[in-house]
Design a protein around this motif. Structure first.
Motif, PDB file in Angstrom:
ATOM      1  N   ASP A 179       0.836  -1.210   0.000  1.00 19.87           N
ATOM      2  CA  ASP A 179       0.000   0.000   0.000  1.00 19.87           C
ATOM      3  C   ASP A 179       0.867   1.255   0.000  1.00 19.87           C
ATOM      4  O   ASP A 179       0.568   2.234  -0.684  1.00 19.87           O
ATOM      5  CB  ASP A 179      -0.945  -0.009   1.210  1.00 19.87           C
ATOM      6  CG  ASP A 179      -1.969  -1.141   1.136  1.00 19.87           C
ATOM      7  OD1 ASP A 179      -2.266  -1.585   0.015  1.00 19.87           O
ATOM      8  OD2 ASP A 179      -2.446  -1.583   2.188  1.00 19.87           O
ATOM      9  N   SER A 299      -2.625 -12.552  -4.303  1.00 17.80           N
ATOM     10  CA  SER A 299      -1.625 -12.264  -5.339  1.00 17.80           C
ATOM     11  C   SER A 299      -1.213 -13.530  -6.091  1.00 17.80           C
ATOM     12  O   SER A 299      -0.692 -14.483  -5.501  1.00 17.80           O
ATOM     13  CB  SER A 299      -0.389 -11.637  -4.688  1.00 17.80           C
ATOM     14  OG  SER A 299       0.696 -11.680  -5.587  1.00 17.80           O
ATOM     15  N   ASP A 329     -10.723  -9.703   3.782  1.00 15.23           N
ATOM     16  CA  ASP A 329     -11.485  -9.745   5.023  1.00 15.23           C
ATOM     17  C   ASP A 329     -12.927 -10.159   4.772  1.00 15.23           C
ATOM     18  O   ASP A 329     -13.570  -9.664   3.845  1.00 15.23           O
ATOM     19  CB  ASP A 329     -11.441  -8.374   5.709  1.00 15.23           C
ATOM     20  CG  ASP A 329     -10.085  -8.137   6.344  1.00 15.23           C
ATOM     21  OD1 ASP A 329      -9.282  -9.092   6.406  1.00 15.23           O
ATOM     22  OD2 ASP A 329      -9.827  -7.010   6.788  1.00 15.23           O
TER      23      ASP A 329
HETATM   24  O1  KG4 Z   1      -6.752  -9.387   4.648  1.00 12.86           O
HETATM   25  P1  KG4 Z   1      -7.027  -8.034   4.109  1.00 12.86           P
HETATM   26  O2  KG4 Z   1      -8.265  -7.857   3.265  1.00 12.86           O
HETATM   27  O3  KG4 Z   1      -7.115  -6.994   5.271  1.00 12.86           O
HETATM   28  C1  KG4 Z   1      -6.268  -7.011   6.392  1.00 12.86           C
HETATM   29  O4  KG4 Z   1      -6.511  -7.811   7.316  1.00 12.86           O
HETATM   30  O5  KG4 Z   1      -5.294  -6.246   6.343  1.00 12.86           O
HETATM   31  O6  KG4 Z   1      -5.726  -7.597   3.292  1.00 12.86           O
HETATM   32  C2  KG4 Z   1      -5.643  -6.368   2.625  1.00 12.86           C
HETATM   33  C3  KG4 Z   1      -4.232  -6.194   2.114  1.00 12.86           C
HETATM   34  C4  KG4 Z   1      -3.946  -4.790   1.565  1.00 12.86           C
HETATM   35  O7  KG4 Z   1      -2.741  -4.321   2.132  1.00 12.86           O
HETATM   36  C5  KG4 Z   1      -3.802  -5.041   0.072  1.00 12.86           C
HETATM   37  O8  KG4 Z   1      -2.943  -4.117  -0.571  1.00 12.86           O
HETATM   38  C6  KG4 Z   1      -3.217  -6.449   0.056  1.00 12.86           C
HETATM   39  O9  KG4 Z   1      -3.956  -7.122   1.057  1.00 12.86           O
HETATM   40  N1  KG4 Z   1      -3.392  -7.113  -1.251  1.00 12.86           N
HETATM   41  C7  KG4 Z   1      -2.367  -7.451  -2.061  1.00 12.86           C
HETATM   42  C8  KG4 Z   1      -2.963  -7.978  -3.252  1.00 12.86           C
HETATM   43  N2  KG4 Z   1      -4.314  -7.957  -3.088  1.00 12.86           N
HETATM   44  C9  KG4 Z   1      -4.556  -7.437  -1.855  1.00 12.86           C
HETATM   45  N3  KG4 Z   1      -1.043  -7.327  -1.917  1.00 12.86           N
HETATM   46  C10 KG4 Z   1      -0.250  -7.738  -2.949  1.00 12.86           C
HETATM   47  N4  KG4 Z   1      -0.736  -8.232  -4.104  1.00 12.86           N
HETATM   48  C11 KG4 Z   1      -2.065  -8.379  -4.296  1.00 12.86           C
HETATM   49  N5  KG4 Z   1      -2.528  -8.871  -5.445  1.00 12.86           N
END
Ligand code: KG4
Ligand code: ZN
Length: 359
Positions: A179, A299, A329
């Motif tokens: 991010d 990813s 989430d």
């Molecule tokens: O699990 P989540 O929905 O929420 C938390 O518990 O934090 O994860 C969100 C995170 C964000 O930082 C987002 O940028 C990351 O997952 N994310 C990714 C990808 N898709 C989501 N990071 C790297 N590559 C991706 N394709």
């Protein structure tokens, strides 16, 4: 048994209805999985604003509940209410906890707290086949990786009710670093998918970014230094360090090609540590499987890097990913985590704990 689960730890309001059935309670079925995303609201700020998140949760919770529990018959069928108590943003967590407490009182149903991290840990169970006893028959010991915007953690799972944390990030989480790098590259929030998209157009060997802690013989991670390396590299590549004007990450004047190379090289460095440490944990603990949960597990690049690393080191292990909707989430994973707490008679205090960790 039917479990109504509520999740409000960050920027997604989520409610799910799970049905655990079968003679040996071996089937977990997601009856409803509702998520109201707040991405558009937080995007202009480049990250989650806790009080805005709270306001949106307050607004969304009754709407989602009416969809998940439309009638008295459904209310009567619920045996347990589960709610995330931490970790996360405390104002956001409190809205879910208060809401769950009121429901529990009104409907006279037991209420149980759940950990958001355990939710991601158990999210691999949310597959199409719902017989979790069959599904997990030959998978332990396993290494469970939680990679999200808030966490980067390796956990040794000896069984569904028996796990131990091996290591975690010492500073930023891996998703958080995506991010932040997205912001440096002027890409929208959330940055992970944007960086991954941009990385596809770049050369991952163009820049040699550090992979912090890669050689340390522990299972910890660190991502804040990598993000700073990206910032300084872009400053240098744009010539901003020679400028008399004060430089700002928004004002880097570099080509799309350079941005793509930075994104690809950063992604490689970020995921290299994860794949190496996961492989080492598998070897050390004779792991039969790797489970990956959390937003970053969405990813495709991470999935490929881990797969390639295991192949390179000739490690034979099952790779188990939840469907993408359960990487992000959601409340279904909270229902599953709560179910195992219920079986273990593990109780979390019903109050928001922003820093709740696992052992
Ligand atoms: O699990 P989540 O929905 O929420 C938390 O518990 O934090 O994860 C969100 C995170 C964000 O930082 C987002 O940028 C990351 O997952 N994310 C990714 C990808 N898709 C989501 N990071 C790297 N590559 C991706 N394709
Ligand atoms: Zn999460």
């Amino acid at each position: 048994m039917k479990i109504l689960a509520i999740e409000t730890s960050c920027d997604e309001t989520a409610i799910s209805l799970l049905d655990v059935s079968g003679q040996k309670a071996e089937k977990i079925k997601v009856v409803k999985n509702l998520v109201a995303s707040q991405i558009k609201i937080h995007a202009p700020f480049g990250g989650v604003v806790p009080n805005l998140a709270k306001r949106e949760h307050l607004k969304n919770l009754p709407i989602l509940l009416a969809q998940a529990v439309p009638d008295k018959k459904t209310i009567d069928s619920i045996d347990l209410i589960a709610v995330t108590v931490g970790p996360g943003l405390e104002p956001a967590l409190w809205t879910g906890i208060q809401f769950a407490k009121e429901l529990s009182k009104k409907w006279k149903k037991p209420l149980i707290g759940a950990s958001h991290i355990e939710g991601h840990l158990y999210s691999f169970l949310l597959q199409k086949t719902t017989n979790y006893k069959l599904q997990t028959k030959n998978i332990f010991p396993a290494v469970d990786l939680v990679v999200s915007g808030g966490h980067t953690m390796l956990v040794l799972m000896k069984g569904l009710k028996n796990y131990k944390k091996l290591g975690e990030t010492m500073d930023d989480a891996v998703g958080e670093s995506f991010d932040k790098v997205a912001r440096i590259l002027n890409l929208p929030y959330p940055g992970g998918p944007e960086v991954e998209k941009m990385a596809k157009k770049g050369n991952q060997n163009a820049i040699n970014f550090p992979s912090p802690m890669i050689d340390q013989k522990n299972y910890n991670f660190s991502y804040s230094g990598l993000k700073t390396s990206v910032l300084y590299k872009l400053r240098d590549l744009s010539g901003a360090q020679n400028s008399k004007k004060p430089w700002h990450s928004d004002s880097f004047n570099v080509s799309e090609k350079i941005k793509a190379d930075v994104a690809a090289s950063f992604q490689k460095a970020a995921f290299k540590v994860i794949s190496k440490k996961t492989a080492r944990a598998l070897k050390e603990f004779k792991g039969k499987s790797v489970m990956i949960g959390g937003g970053v597990a969405a990813s495709k690049s991470l999935r490929k890097i881990i797969k390639d690393e295991l192949k390179k080191q000739n490690i034979k292990a099952n790779l188990i990913f939840p469907p993408i909707k359960y990487c992000m989430d959601n409340a279904a994973m909270i229902g599953v985590a709560a179910y195992f707490n219920y079986l273990k008679k593990k109780k979390y205090p019903l109050r928001a704990n922003g820093i709740l960790n696992i052992k």
